[in-house]
Structure formats: structure tokens, C-alpha cells
Design a protein around this motif. Structure first.
Motif, PDB file in Angstrom:
ATOM      1  N   ALA A 150       0.827  -1.204   0.000  1.00 31.10           N
ATOM      2  CA  ALA A 150       0.000   0.000   0.000  1.00 31.10           C
ATOM      3  C   ALA A 150       0.864   1.258   0.000  1.00 31.10           C
ATOM      4  N   GLN A 151       1.942   1.235   0.771  1.00 21.96           N
ATOM      5  CA  GLN A 151       2.841   2.389   0.826  1.00 21.96           C
ATOM      6  C   GLN A 151       3.507   2.629  -0.528  1.00 21.96           C
ATOM      7  N   GLU A 152       3.845   1.540  -1.213  1.00 13.73           N
ATOM      8  CA  GLU A 152       4.528   1.663  -2.499  1.00 13.73           C
ATOM      9  C   GLU A 152       3.575   1.990  -3.642  1.00 13.73           C
ATOM     10  N   LYS A 153       2.380   1.384  -3.641  1.00 13.02           N
ATOM     11  CA  LYS A 153       1.510   1.455  -4.819  1.00 13.02           C
ATOM     12  C   LYS A 153       0.268   2.327  -4.657  1.00 13.02           C
ATOM     13  N   LEU A 154      -0.234   2.489  -3.429  1.00 13.75           N
ATOM     14  CA  LEU A 154      -1.546   3.096  -3.252  1.00 13.75           C
ATOM     15  C   LEU A 154      -1.534   4.472  -2.601  1.00 13.75           C
ATOM     16  N   TYR A 155      -0.492   4.790  -1.847  1.00  7.72           N
ATOM     17  CA  TYR A 155      -0.498   6.011  -1.041  1.00  7.72           C
ATOM     18  C   TYR A 155       0.805   6.799  -1.180  1.00  7.72           C
ATOM     19  N   ASP A 156       0.682   8.109  -0.946  1.00  7.85           N
ATOM     20  CA  ASP A 156       1.855   8.933  -0.664  1.00  7.85           C
ATOM     21  C   ASP A 156       2.144   8.883   0.834  1.00  7.85           C
ATOM     22  N   GLU A 157       1.069   8.867   1.634  1.00  9.61           N
ATOM     23  CA  GLU A 157       1.188   8.719   3.085  1.00  9.61           C
ATOM     24  C   GLU A 157       0.045   7.873   3.606  1.00  9.61           C
ATOM     25  N   ILE A 158       0.367   6.919   4.480  1.00  6.54           N
ATOM     26  CA  ILE A 158      -0.659   6.148   5.181  1.00  6.54           C
ATOM     27  C   ILE A 158      -0.814   6.732   6.576  1.00  6.54           C
ATOM     28  N   HIS A 159      -2.030   7.101   6.932  1.00  7.14           N
ATOM     29  CA  HIS A 159      -2.265   7.745   8.226  1.00  7.14           C
ATOM     30  C   HIS A 159      -2.729   6.762   9.297  1.00  7.14           C
ATOM     31  N   THR A 160      -3.616   5.829   8.937  1.00  6.73           N
ATOM     32  CA  THR A 160      -4.074   4.850   9.929  1.00  6.73           C
ATOM     33  C   THR A 160      -4.093   3.450   9.318  1.00  6.73           C
ATOM     34  N   ILE A 161      -3.777   2.478  10.162  1.00 12.66           N
ATOM     35  CA  ILE A 161      -3.823   1.066   9.786  1.00 12.66           C
ATOM     36  C   ILE A 161      -4.621   0.320  10.840  1.00 12.66           C
ATOM     37  N   ASP A 162      -5.609  -0.441  10.385  1.00 13.27           N
ATOM     38  CA  ASP A 162      -6.303  -1.396  11.244  1.00 13.27           C
ATOM     39  C   ASP A 162      -6.071  -2.784  10.661  1.00 13.27           C
ATOM     40  N   ILE A 163      -5.373  -3.616  11.410  1.00 12.44           N
ATOM     41  CA  ILE A 163      -5.171  -5.005  11.010  1.00 12.44           C
ATOM     42  C   ILE A 163      -6.348  -5.800  11.566  1.00 12.44           C
ATOM     43  N   VAL A 164      -7.035  -6.535  10.693  1.00 12.99           N
ATOM     44  CA  VAL A 164      -8.278  -7.197  11.098  1.00 12.99           C
ATOM     45  C   VAL A 164      -8.183  -8.693  10.817  1.00 12.99           C
ATOM     46  N   ASP A 165      -8.440  -9.499  11.834  1.00 14.00           N
ATOM     47  CA  ASP A 165      -8.214 -10.941  11.758  1.00 14.00           C
ATOM     48  C   ASP A 165      -9.458 -11.675  12.245  1.00 14.00           C
ATOM     49  N   CYS A 166     -10.110 -12.378  11.319  1.00 10.07           N
ATOM     50  CA  CYS A 166     -11.322 -13.119  11.660  1.00 10.07           C
ATOM     51  C   CYS A 166     -11.177 -14.589  11.314  1.00 10.07           C
ATOM     52  N   ASN A 167     -11.417 -15.456  12.287  1.00  8.13           N
ATOM     53  CA  ASN A 167     -11.597 -16.873  12.007  1.00  8.13           C
ATOM     54  C   ASN A 167     -13.070 -17.187  12.221  1.00  8.13           C
ATOM     55  N   ALA A 168     -13.793 -17.329  11.116  1.00  6.80           N
ATOM     56  CA  ALA A 168     -15.229 -17.616  11.186  1.00  6.80           C
ATOM     57  C   ALA A 168     -15.493 -19.105  11.051  1.00  6.80           C
ATOM     58  N   GLY A 169     -14.482 -19.912  11.331  1.00  6.70           N
ATOM     59  CA  GLY A 169     -14.631 -21.354  11.210  1.00  6.70           C
ATOM     60  C   GLY A 169     -15.197 -21.989  12.470  1.00  6.70           C
ATOM     61  N   SER A 170     -15.607 -23.236  12.340  1.00  3.81           N
ATOM     62  CA  SER A 170     -16.128 -24.010  13.468  1.00  3.81           C
ATOM     63  C   SER A 170     -15.473 -25.383  13.473  1.00  3.81           C
ATOM     64  N   HIS A 171     -14.823 -25.723  14.602  1.00  2.00           N
ATOM     65  CA  HIS A 171     -14.143 -27.020  14.710  1.00  2.00           C
ATOM     66  C   HIS A 171     -14.937 -28.040  15.517  1.00  2.00           C
ATOM     67  N   GLY A 172     -16.073 -27.623  16.060  1.00  5.27           N
ATOM     68  CA  GLY A 172     -16.947 -28.573  16.755  1.00  5.27           C
ATOM     69  C   GLY A 172     -16.512 -28.944  18.153  1.00  5.27           C
ATOM     70  N   LYS A 173     -15.436 -28.330  18.666  1.00  9.03           N
ATOM     71  CA  LYS A 173     -14.967 -28.630  20.015  1.00  9.03           C
ATOM     72  C   LYS A 173     -15.567 -27.633  21.008  1.00  9.03           C
ATOM     73  N   ALA A 174     -15.714 -28.039  22.256  1.00 10.28           N
ATOM     74  CA  ALA A 174     -16.219 -27.130  23.283  1.00 10.28           C
ATOM     75  C   ALA A 174     -15.263 -25.962  23.475  1.00 10.28           C
ATOM     76  N   PHE A 175     -13.949 -26.245  23.467  1.00 12.03           N
ATOM     77  CA  PHE A 175     -12.945 -25.187  23.578  1.00 12.03           C
ATOM     78  C   PHE A 175     -11.636 -25.721  23.010  1.00 12.03           C
ATOM     79  N   ALA A 176     -11.050 -24.980  22.097  1.00 13.48           N
ATOM     80  CA  ALA A 176      -9.765 -25.356  21.508  1.00 13.48           C
ATOM     81  C   ALA A 176      -9.132 -24.099  20.929  1.00 13.48           C
ATOM     82  N   THR A 177      -7.811 -24.111  20.778  1.00 13.32           N
ATOM     83  CA  THR A 177      -7.109 -22.993  20.156  1.00 13.32           C
ATOM     84  C   THR A 177      -6.581 -23.433  18.794  1.00 13.32           C
TER      85      THR A 177
END
Length: 404
Positions: A150-177
């Protein structure tokens, strides 16, 4: 360069080995080593082309050096625990081998995600004519490279970054990492932190949340936590005013986490049990499902990317860059769930960049300091296609409205 040594045969390490074995035009020699030789044998049997294996204690520098002198790799890909980063780096320096990892070093007795332990190795690697690449997973890793692109191709300056991470999967366990339970729980239970206007601001764990609209998934409640790529991006993205990291957790996960915290099972200090010191977090890890065991019945997708605001030729611009990965598809290809796949494929791509001479230099580098375009071109070919789209404020209205 064509000889790679992979340290660690867990869920993500097995992805690295299997993907390398699918790219024999680049990786002529592949060696996998782990503390448990049984894990290596299992991965070896599942690779589409032959690889060699060894047992090694990655905490033991002398043992690591002996293995390096035996295998004579051009590059070590460290997929072991973050506690082992420094001894593996020390071994690489002694044996004269290039180094790569996917997560920063952290001490066993303190849940601190920081590069302050590894950045000082820069002069040592430079003096030896060696290259060390830090954080070449997905986040950190691909998300950093999205920002560099983004810095190289899309912007002259980047002012804010939000890194967003979603795991919308289901493994069927009561609790697991989805990855090493010990590392995952340390990450989530530490105090949150973000960077704004030149300073770091700490918050209570999971105390700030919002709805984020994830591609191919939709709106999901996401929590502001701290992640190490923020630390390096602050140094390497010009004009940056704010950076935050958001991750999704199900209500079920949060409920279990609260109970485990309340009864002391997430403690990382030893407690005495029948005259023996026991670290509750390590004991809990032994009770939870192995992340590699989740793949078979996993459904749903991960959706991970960056949301950026900045300027190009005096005009305000908003972009989102992301990847979506399907648990069922990664299981079909490699017998791995998508979290392991998205962690394991990027270091293979990074190794390809080094072996082809696209990434070169001496010293210690974070991935956003290296050429982004060739990496992203190869990333899609290796199973992680990425997308970029200019967005409007209303596309991520709730995210943009969170005033931190």
C-alpha cells in the motif's frame, strides 16, 4: 541456495514442510527437525516428495549447531515456539546460516510481544554476511507486506492502519485454540495496546470491541488486542498516525477464557502441586486438543487483512487488502486447518524470495522492509490469493467510528 532446514513439526511447521516438498524446483534439499521425532515421521510420511528428518532440542544451541553443521542448510525456517527464537538465531550465527521466523521472541516467564530482543542481532548478522527475516507468517507477515504494498503502490502517506483478523470457522470442540494453546492464551490475556500520535496506549484485555465487516464472512464482533507487527510497522510506514490490531473471538471462547482466568489456569508462573512446581498454562495446554487435530471437521473461513486510510496526490483514500482462506479446502490440500495454512505458507514464500534473490541483504529485517510485489505475486500461486479494493467510509462505518 536450495537447501532448507525447518525447525518444528507442529500444525504450522508441517504446512511448511509439505509446501516445500511441493516446490522441489526451488527446494532441492528439505530437512525437518523437532524435539519429537514421531512428529517428524508423521509429516515425512505425508509429504508428496521425500524429506529428511532429525530430532533436536531447539533450546540447546550446541545441539542446534551440530545439526546445522550436519545438514548444511542455506536457510533455517524457525517454526518452533517463540521462546526458542534466540537460541536458534545464536546457532545460525555460529554455523553461518540465514534465518527466518514467523513470531517474535518472548521470555517464558513474561507474556511480552516485542522485537527488542531480536533487533539487537542486526549487527551480528550483518558482520557475518547473513540475513535474518523476522515475522514472516500471516500476521505478522503478510499483513505487514500488505502495508508495504500500500505504501509503495496506493499512497503517498498512510495515516491509519487497522489489522483485522477473523476466524469464522467451526471445529466442533467445546474449547480449543487454532495454534499452540500456550502462545494463543498468552497473547489474548496480556494487556491490549495500540499506537497513536507517537505513543503507545495500554488498555485492559479485551476491553474495546466493535463490529467489523469481513470479506466473504460479514460483520463479526472484534476485539482490540496487541500484536507485534504494530511495533515494526510504526518504524517502517511513513506518515503513520495510528495503528490497531483487531481479532475475533466467539462468545463461547470468551466464556471459557474468563473461567480459566478466574481459576488461575492461564497463569505462567509455577505453583506447587504435591511438592512439584507446575505451570498452570503448560498443564492446560496438555489437556486441550492439538491444533493439527482440528483440521478434519473444520468448516468455515478465515478472513484477514488491513484497512488503511491515507492520502494520494492530496486526496483522501481508503483501501482494504485481504485474503480469505477456507478450512475445508486447506484440509483437502494438506490435511491442515486454515489458521495453520495461513501461518505456514508465507514462510515458504519468503524462503522462495530469498532463494531466488528477490529478498537479499545482511542483518535483521522485518518483512515490510523487503520487496512486496514479488512476494505477493508468489503468495497467490502458493494458495493464498489476495485482493485489494478502494472502500468508502460507510463500508467499515463502525470500525472507523471507534475513537481510541
Amino acid at each position: 541456495m536450495n537447501n532448507v532446514l525447518i525447525i518444528g513439526a507442529g500444525a504450522a511447521g508441517s504446512v511448511v514442510a509439505k509446501k516445500c516438498a511441493m516446490n522441489r524446483d526451488v527446494f532441492k534439499k528439505i530437512h525437518l527437525a523437532s524435539r519429537r521425532i514421531e512428529s517428524c515421521k508423521k509429516v515425512q510420511a505425508e509429504c508428496v516428495t521425500p524429506i529428511e528428518i532429525s530430532q533436536v532440542d531447539a533450546d540447546n544451541v550446541a545441539e542446534m549447531v551440530a545439526l546445522l553443521n550436519k545438514v548444511k542448510p542455506d536457510l533455517v525456517i524457525n517454526m518452533a515456539l517463540p521462546y526458542q527464537d534466540l537460541p536458534i538465531m545464536d546457532a545460525c550465527l555460529e554455523a553461518g546460516v540465514h534465518y527466518m521466523d514467523t513470531a517474535n521472541y518472548e521470555p517464558r516467564d513474561e507474556a511480552k510481544f516485542t522485537y527488542k530482543y531480536q533487533w539487537p542481532y542486526h549487527d551480528k548478522f550483518k558482520a557475518k554476511g547473513l540475513m535474518a527475516v523476522l515475522g514472516c507468517g500471516f500476521d505478522p507477515g503478510v499483513t505487514n507486506i500488505f502495508c508495504a504494498y500500500a505504501q509503495e503502490k496506493l499512497y503517498d502517506e498512510i495515516h491509519t492502519i487497522d489489522i483485522v483478523d477473523c476466524n469464522a470457522g467451526s471445529h466442533g470442540k467445546a474449547f480449543a485454540t487454532n495454534f499452540n494453546p500456550e502462545i494463543n492464551l498468552r497473547e489474548v490475556t496480556q494487556r491490549g495496546k495500540y499506537w497513536k500520535d507517537g505513543e503507545w496506549i495500554e488498555i485492559d484485555p479485551l476491553s474495546i470491541s466493535t463490529m467489523i465487516d469481513y470479506p466473504e464472512v460479514g460483520p463479526v464482533k472484534s476485539y482490540l488486542i496487541y500484536h507485534e507487527e504494530e511495533e515494526s510497522l510504526v518504524q517502517n510506514i511513513k506518515g503513520l498516525e495510528q495503528i490497531r490490531f483487531w481479532m475475533t473471538f466467539s462468545d463461547n471462547y470468551i466464556k471459557h477464557l474468563e473461567v480459566l482466568e478466574n481459576v488461575g489456569m492461564t497463569r505462567i508462573d509455577p505453583v506447587m502441586y504435591k511438592g512439584n512446581p507446575v505451570i498452570p498454562m503448560e498443564f492446560l495446554k496438555s489437556l486441550l486438543p492439538e491444533p493439527s487435530s482440528l483440521a478434519e471437521n473444520y468448516t468455515g473461513k478465515t478472513s484477514i487483512g488491513v484497512v488503511l486510510k491515507g492520502e494520494k496526490k492530496g486526496k483522501k483514500k481508503r483501501y482494504m487488502i485481504w485474503n480469505v482462506c477456507d478450512h475445508a479446502e486447506t484440509n483437502k490440500e494438506l490435511g491442515a486447518q486454515a489458521v495453520s495454512y495461513t501461518t505456514g505458507v508465507p514462510p515458504v514464500v519468503g524462503a522462495i524470495m530469498m532463494f531466488r534473490g528477490e529478498w537479499k541483504g545482511t542483518g535483521v529485517f522485518n518483512v515490510e522492509q523487503l520487496p512486496a510485489v514479488p512476494f505477493l505475486e508468489e503468495l497467490g500461486k502458493q494458495g493464498l490469493p489476495w485482493h485489494v479494493k478502494e472502500i468508502e467510509k460507510q463500508d467499515q462505518k463502525k470500525l472507523f467510528s471507534v475513537d481510541t
